[in-house]
Write a protein that holds these residues in place. Structure first.
Motif, PDB file in Angstrom:
ATOM      1  N   GLN A 171       3.992   6.139  -7.700  1.00 16.81           N
ATOM      2  CA  GLN A 171       4.796   6.316  -6.528  1.00 16.81           C
ATOM      3  C   GLN A 171       4.065   6.689  -5.187  1.00 16.81           C
ATOM      4  O   GLN A 171       4.037   6.185  -4.251  1.00 16.81           O
ATOM      5  N   SER A 172       3.154   7.642  -5.596  1.00 15.73           N
ATOM      6  CA  SER A 172       2.374   8.274  -4.258  1.00 15.73           C
ATOM      7  C   SER A 172       1.485   7.228  -3.739  1.00 15.73           C
ATOM      8  O   SER A 172       1.219   6.995  -2.691  1.00 15.73           O
ATOM      9  N   TYR A 173       0.914   6.529  -4.725  1.00 18.48           N
ATOM     10  CA  TYR A 173      -0.137   5.342  -4.417  1.00 18.48           C
ATOM     11  C   TYR A 173       0.674   4.185  -3.749  1.00 18.48           C
ATOM     12  O   TYR A 173       0.133   3.797  -2.531  1.00 18.48           O
ATOM     13  N   TYR A 174       1.532   3.720  -4.300  1.00 16.05           N
ATOM     14  CA  TYR A 174       2.457   2.788  -3.635  1.00 16.05           C
ATOM     15  C   TYR A 174       2.853   3.237  -2.161  1.00 16.05           C
ATOM     16  O   TYR A 174       2.820   2.420  -1.200  1.00 16.05           O
ATOM     17  N   GLN A 175       3.350   4.291  -2.201  1.00 16.55           N
ATOM     18  CA  GLN A 175       4.145   4.954  -0.722  1.00 16.55           C
ATOM     19  C   GLN A 175       3.033   4.936   0.004  1.00 16.55           C
ATOM     20  O   GLN A 175       3.263   4.562   1.516  1.00 16.55           O
ATOM     21  N   SER A 176       1.726   5.210  -0.112  1.00 15.07           N
ATOM     22  CA  SER A 176       0.700   5.246   0.826  1.00 15.07           C
ATOM     23  C   SER A 176       0.216   3.818   1.148  1.00 15.07           C
ATOM     24  O   SER A 176      -0.172   3.862   2.414  1.00 15.07           O
ATOM     25  N   LEU A 177       0.389   2.995   0.799  1.00 12.27           N
ATOM     26  CA  LEU A 177       0.419   1.454   1.001  1.00 12.27           C
ATOM     27  C   LEU A 177       1.354   0.919   1.717  1.00 12.27           C
ATOM     28  O   LEU A 177       1.075  -0.168   2.651  1.00 12.27           O
ATOM     29  N   VAL A 178       2.570   1.265   1.711  1.00  9.88           N
ATOM     30  CA  VAL A 178       3.785   0.660   2.345  1.00  9.88           C
ATOM     31  C   VAL A 178       3.483   0.620   3.928  1.00  9.88           C
ATOM     32  O   VAL A 178       3.544  -0.508   4.496  1.00  9.88           O
ATOM     33  N   PRO A 179       3.049   1.594   4.692  1.00  9.61           N
ATOM     34  CA  PRO A 179       2.723   1.304   6.220  1.00  9.61           C
ATOM     35  C   PRO A 179       1.859   0.146   6.432  1.00  9.61           C
ATOM     36  O   PRO A 179       1.987  -0.530   7.752  1.00  9.61           O
ATOM     37  N   SER A 180       1.091  -0.351   5.539  1.00  8.08           N
ATOM     38  CA  SER A 180       0.198  -1.226   5.888  1.00  8.08           C
ATOM     39  C   SER A 180       0.315  -2.747   5.160  1.00  8.08           C
ATOM     40  O   SER A 180      -0.441  -3.641   5.451  1.00  8.08           O
ATOM     41  N   LEU A 181       1.649  -2.846   4.688  1.00  7.51           N
ATOM     42  CA  LEU A 181       1.966  -4.082   4.285  1.00  7.51           C
ATOM     43  C   LEU A 181       2.496  -4.968   5.364  1.00  7.51           C
ATOM     44  O   LEU A 181       2.736  -4.622   6.405  1.00  7.51           O
ATOM     45  N   ARG A 182       2.054  -6.171   5.261  1.00  2.00           N
ATOM     46  CA  ARG A 182       2.314  -7.252   6.326  1.00  2.00           C
ATOM     47  C   ARG A 182       3.803  -7.523   6.647  1.00  2.00           C
ATOM     48  O   ARG A 182       4.228  -8.343   5.970  1.00  2.00           O
ATOM     49  N   ASN A 183       4.167  -7.070   7.848  1.00  2.00           N
ATOM     50  CA  ASN A 183       5.696  -7.157   8.364  1.00  2.00           C
ATOM     51  C   ASN A 183       5.352  -7.006   9.806  1.00  2.00           C
ATOM     52  O   ASN A 183       4.277  -6.901  10.324  1.00  2.00           O
ATOM     53  N   ASP A 184       6.319  -7.080  10.751  1.00  3.15           N
ATOM     54  CA  ASP A 184       6.381  -6.699  12.026  1.00  3.15           C
ATOM     55  C   ASP A 184       6.344  -5.300  12.379  1.00  3.15           C
ATOM     56  O   ASP A 184       6.249  -4.845  13.700  1.00  3.15           O
ATOM     57  N   LEU A 185       6.194  -4.301  11.382  1.00  3.74           N
ATOM     58  CA  LEU A 185       6.137  -3.048  11.648  1.00  3.74           C
ATOM     59  C   LEU A 185       5.029  -2.541  12.197  1.00  3.74           C
ATOM     60  O   LEU A 185       3.879  -2.946  11.623  1.00  3.74           O
ATOM     61  N   ILE A 186       4.736  -1.825  13.340  1.00  3.77           N
ATOM     62  CA  ILE A 186       3.412  -1.258  13.646  1.00  3.77           C
ATOM     63  C   ILE A 186       3.336   0.306  13.264  1.00  3.77           C
ATOM     64  O   ILE A 186       4.189   1.023  13.897  1.00  3.77           O
ATOM     65  N   PRO A 187       2.588   0.698  12.321  1.00  6.58           N
ATOM     66  CA  PRO A 187       2.684   1.772  11.781  1.00  6.58           C
ATOM     67  C   PRO A 187       1.771   2.804  12.845  1.00  6.58           C
ATOM     68  O   PRO A 187       0.890   2.352  13.453  1.00  6.58           O
ATOM     69  N   TYR A 188       2.237   4.271  12.923  1.00  4.12           N
ATOM     70  CA  TYR A 188       1.292   4.971  13.704  1.00  4.12           C
ATOM     71  C   TYR A 188       0.120   5.196  12.964  1.00  4.12           C
ATOM     72  O   TYR A 188      -0.123   5.090  11.933  1.00  4.12           O
ATOM     73  N   ASP A 189      -1.086   5.705  13.463  1.00  4.13           N
ATOM     74  CA  ASP A 189      -2.269   5.956  12.892  1.00  4.13           C
ATOM     75  C   ASP A 189      -2.074   7.185  11.958  1.00  4.13           C
ATOM     76  O   ASP A 189      -1.806   8.281  12.496  1.00  4.13           O
ATOM     77  N   THR A 190      -2.495   7.363  10.780  1.00  5.91           N
ATOM     78  CA  THR A 190      -2.452   8.204   9.986  1.00  5.91           C
ATOM     79  C   THR A 190      -3.676   8.636   8.912  1.00  5.91           C
ATOM     80  O   THR A 190      -4.594   7.518   8.782  1.00  5.91           O
ATOM     81  N   ASN A 191      -3.797   9.481   8.467  1.00  8.12           N
ATOM     82  CA  ASN A 191      -4.951   9.845   7.522  1.00  8.12           C
ATOM     83  C   ASN A 191      -4.855   8.962   6.286  1.00  8.12           C
ATOM     84  O   ASN A 191      -3.919   9.116   5.583  1.00  8.12           O
ATOM     85  N   ASP A 192      -5.830   8.309   6.171  1.00  6.60           N
ATOM     86  CA  ASP A 192      -5.919   7.297   5.007  1.00  6.60           C
ATOM     87  C   ASP A 192      -6.369   7.703   3.631  1.00  6.60           C
ATOM     88  O   ASP A 192      -6.805   7.134   2.534  1.00  6.60           O
ATOM     89  N   SER A 193      -6.511   9.322   3.668  1.00  8.87           N
ATOM     90  CA  SER A 193      -7.303   9.862   2.431  1.00  8.87           C
ATOM     91  C   SER A 193      -6.900   9.519   1.174  1.00  8.87           C
ATOM     92  O   SER A 193      -7.310   9.647   0.128  1.00  8.87           O
ATOM     93  N   ASP A 194      -5.380   9.267   1.121  1.00  5.38           N
ATOM     94  CA  ASP A 194      -4.796   8.894  -0.170  1.00  5.38           C
ATOM     95  C   ASP A 194      -5.330   7.698  -0.727  1.00  5.38           C
ATOM     96  O   ASP A 194      -5.147   7.597  -1.898  1.00  5.38           O
TER      97      ASP A 194
END
Length: 343
Positions: A171-194
């Motif tokens: 769950q934690s790995y999948y959740q870390s990828l959700v903001p970078s999935l391809r859709n119209d949402l623009i994520p805030y910059d976050t630490n990608d250490s996960d």
């Protein structure tokens, strides 16, 4: 549940994935599991195959490995037919599919304040061109759906009495990828250490060129579900969707260990050299390796074939053999869907 006999079909849907597993328990009850269903137009191919070869119109469980339309599109076509006429189409009883909307919040994205709006936008990764959405259709038809996540070997999350198990993602790995999935949402910059790769090394280098190839950067592919089918104590079949080395490194170590010395590996991402490495091949050490591909020109890499064969695997691909059939205890077939031959 004890499996008395089984068959696995890798359908020839070119550079897409559609895999069917048909098996019988000790009481001679039979079940069908579908792992992906190709693109939208491949849905009819999958449905016809199930009816013609398994003599049923029921898929007990459908597993969608990830949100690329060459894996989920066919399910939408099948659900359209199920909605029109239950008795002529294939009835899918349950789904395992990861819902990005469950893990997307307004705090992660620019220009959004309501979680409900973000959830709907995040789910657009399961759209197809005719404005259909797979998750919406599953819910509209009131089909049971559960997350396809690893819970570290907790038996409550295996299915068919442990015959099938989800080994990745967590769950934690999948959740870390959700903001970078391809859709119209623009994520805030976050630490990608996960999601940083932690280099793991197993065994000898099978191909220097393969190991020097950069890892697949697609969050869609990295989020792929890895499924294990274990019909008996000695055989295990590993299906990796389009998972990559990052997916592999993000696994719980005990789940990685379960992949060791597999009977068969469904090679990820149509044999692309961005999705396998010597470490993964050495750990899994498959007797057989199956590639679903259209040609060697687009995906199926000679580096991958070389490394698998050097490890001792028998390799075959749908672009050479057509649809591929593996079976145990099942009578032979008299049509074109015969046993696999090897490269």
């Amino acid at each position: 549940m004890k499996i008395s006999r089984f068959e696995i079909d890798f359908l020839n849907v070119e550079d897409a994935d559609a895999i069917l597993i048909h098996f019988y328990d000790e009481h001679d009850n039979n079940y069908v599991v579908a792992i992906d269903a190709g693109r939208y137009g491949d849905g009819d191919t999958v449905s016809k195959f199930v009816k013609d070869h398994y003599h049923t119109n029921v898929i007990d469980l459908a597993i969608c490995t990830h949100c690329d339309d060459d894996h989920y599109g066919g399910f939408i076509k099948m659900l359209e037919e199920q909605k029109k006429n239950l008795y002529k189409g294939i009835k899918i009883n349950s789904f395992m599919i990861n819902d990005p909307g469950k893990y997307a919040t307004a705090d992660d994205y620019k220009y959004y304040r309501l979680n409900a709006n973000v959830k709907d936008k995040a789910r657009e990764v399961y759209d197809v061109e005719n404005d259909k959405n797979l998750i919406e259709m599953i819910d509209e038809l009131k089909i049971k759906r559960t997350e396809a996540l690893s819970w570290g070997g907790n038996n409550d999350y295996s299915f068919f009495d442990g015959v099938f198990e989800i080994l990745a993602p967590t769950q934690s790995y999948y959740q870390s990828l959700v903001p970078s999935l391809r859709n119209d949402l623009i994520p805030y910059d976050t630490n990608d250490s996960d999601t940083d790769d932690t280099s793991l090394c197993y065994g000898q280098c099978l191909s220097p060129k393969l190991d020097a190839t950069p890892d697949d950067t697609s969050s869609h592919n990295r989020s792929s579900v890895i499924v294990m089918f274990k019909p008996n104590p000695t055989d295990k079949f590993i299906f990796m969707g389009d998972a990559s080395e990052s997916s592999f490194n993000g696994m719980i170590p005990s789940d990685r260990d379960k992949m060791k010395n597999a009977t068969l590996l469904k090679v990820p991402h149509h044999g692309s050299h961005h999705n396998l490495s010597s470490s993964i091949i050495n750990l899994i050490n498959p007797k057989f390796a199956i590639v679903s591909a259209k040609s060697t020109k687009k995906y199926f890499s000679p580096r991958v074939k070389f490394a698998l064969k050097k490890k001792g695997a028998l390799v075959c691909s749908t672009h050479i053999n057509g649809s591929l059939w593996f079976h145990h205890g099942i009578d032979g077939r008299e049509d074109e869907y015969g046993p696999a031959s090897f490269l």
